[in-house]
Motif scaffolding. Sequence first.
Motif, short mmCIF file in Angstrom:
data_model
loop_
_atom_site.label_atom_id
_atom_site.label_comp_id
_atom_site.label_asym_id
_atom_site.label_seq_id
_atom_site.Cartn_x
_atom_site.Cartn_y
_atom_site.Cartn_z
N PHE A 1 10.51 19.01 6.86
CA PHE A 1 10.62 20.41 7.27
C PHE A 1 12.06 20.91 7.19
N LYS B 1 9.63 24.42 15.77
CA LYS B 1 8.42 23.94 15.08
C LYS B 1 7.61 23.02 15.98
N THR C 1 10.72 29.69 10.57
CA THR C 1 9.94 28.55 11.06
C THR C 1 8.47 28.92 11.20
N TRP D 1 2.11 23.03 3.96
CA TRP D 1 2.37 23.09 5.40
C TRP D 1 1.22 23.77 6.13
#
Length: 402
Positions: free
Chosen positions: A11, A31, A68, A205
């Motif tokens: 990430f 996150k 994010t 993701w």
Amino acid sequence: MAYDLRILDLFKKDIRKKGVVGEETTAATVKLIIVTRLLGGPGSKSKPTSAIVKGDSSSGKSYTVESTVRFFPPEAVLEMTAMSERALVYSKEDFKHRTIVLYEAVALREGVQDNLTAYLLRSLLSEGRLEYPVTVRAKDGNWTTKTIVKEGPTNLILTTTKVSIHAENETRALSLTTDDTPDQTQRVFRELANEGEGGVDLEPWHQLHRWLRTAEHRVTIPFGPALAELVPPVAIRLRRDFGAVLALIRAHAILHQLNRPRDSEGRIIATLDDYEVVRDLIAGVVSEGVGATVSPTVRDTVEAVSALAGVHQDGVTATALAEKLGLDKSAARRRLLMAKRDGYITNREERRGHPGRWVIGEPLPEEKELLPPRHRLENRTAGQASGGTVARGSEGDKGVGP
């Protein structure tokens, strides 16, 4: 991706490509906090945790949070820049296992008498549901009471330019602060001048987090009792913050569940790897929150005021501090307010509208470690099977994740 041993490292690499530089730790913490939305529910002792991201205007706090959030599918978050007083009550949105993102604390209407907005939000966060009775006219024409119920659990990500917000809201969240240093400004300049593509495919993701929504969320922390013994009970606020630490450990284990063993009940077993990552992210945040230590930003500010005191015997101005630290005046003022909040400096100037004259207040505390390093926890839990890096989940797990 779900099989990777260090998903947060992946990430951090991707969010750098999105133009977030120097704030990767803040982004990774946000996150993981959003992942905690999967915790909680009937009979659960674990609740999602929340965060307040603070910083001066143009410091990148909102951009970091917004970037994010884009790594999650739309159904995982509910973004707002403002809301009416009873918006949470009458909203058609589902709050259950969803993160509310408010891009400015003024939406909470702090300072307004009988502030219903903040009260409703606190109720939703603390109780895991919102019950609001309203008066309506029944079919027979008479008035009756109807209770609107909004189910959680949910959590909150809030951004603000304020140094602190109302105590009832402040203590319910971890405070993350953006970097205002000249070095960080230089990093931003370089990123703005970078003409590379900077594109990131967010679909993998989104697939990961959609899968996690339906995957296992029950987590046991076998080293939890040992950690509780090692954290010194120096402040009442730690009762909430320790719960936030445990929530983040569980969230990290959920994120890496295909690399974690299960107990006889099918629960994910958190490991010291999960603790180590969480400690690296928030050890300083937890210590600063209870006054056991101060951030490098506050320490540098207080030391600069002390160094300038000989020349500015009537008190140090924000302009002098800005020149000393190589900051703009706005950032210097914010730092002074941060140090004042904790009593490390005071303002001699009592006349409204006049520049502050800042002098040293309470002495800075010695650095005190609240979250023990991994090796201390390892020593305390020696002999437990889940102490280190573990093998992947059972063969039956393979192919489950994205």
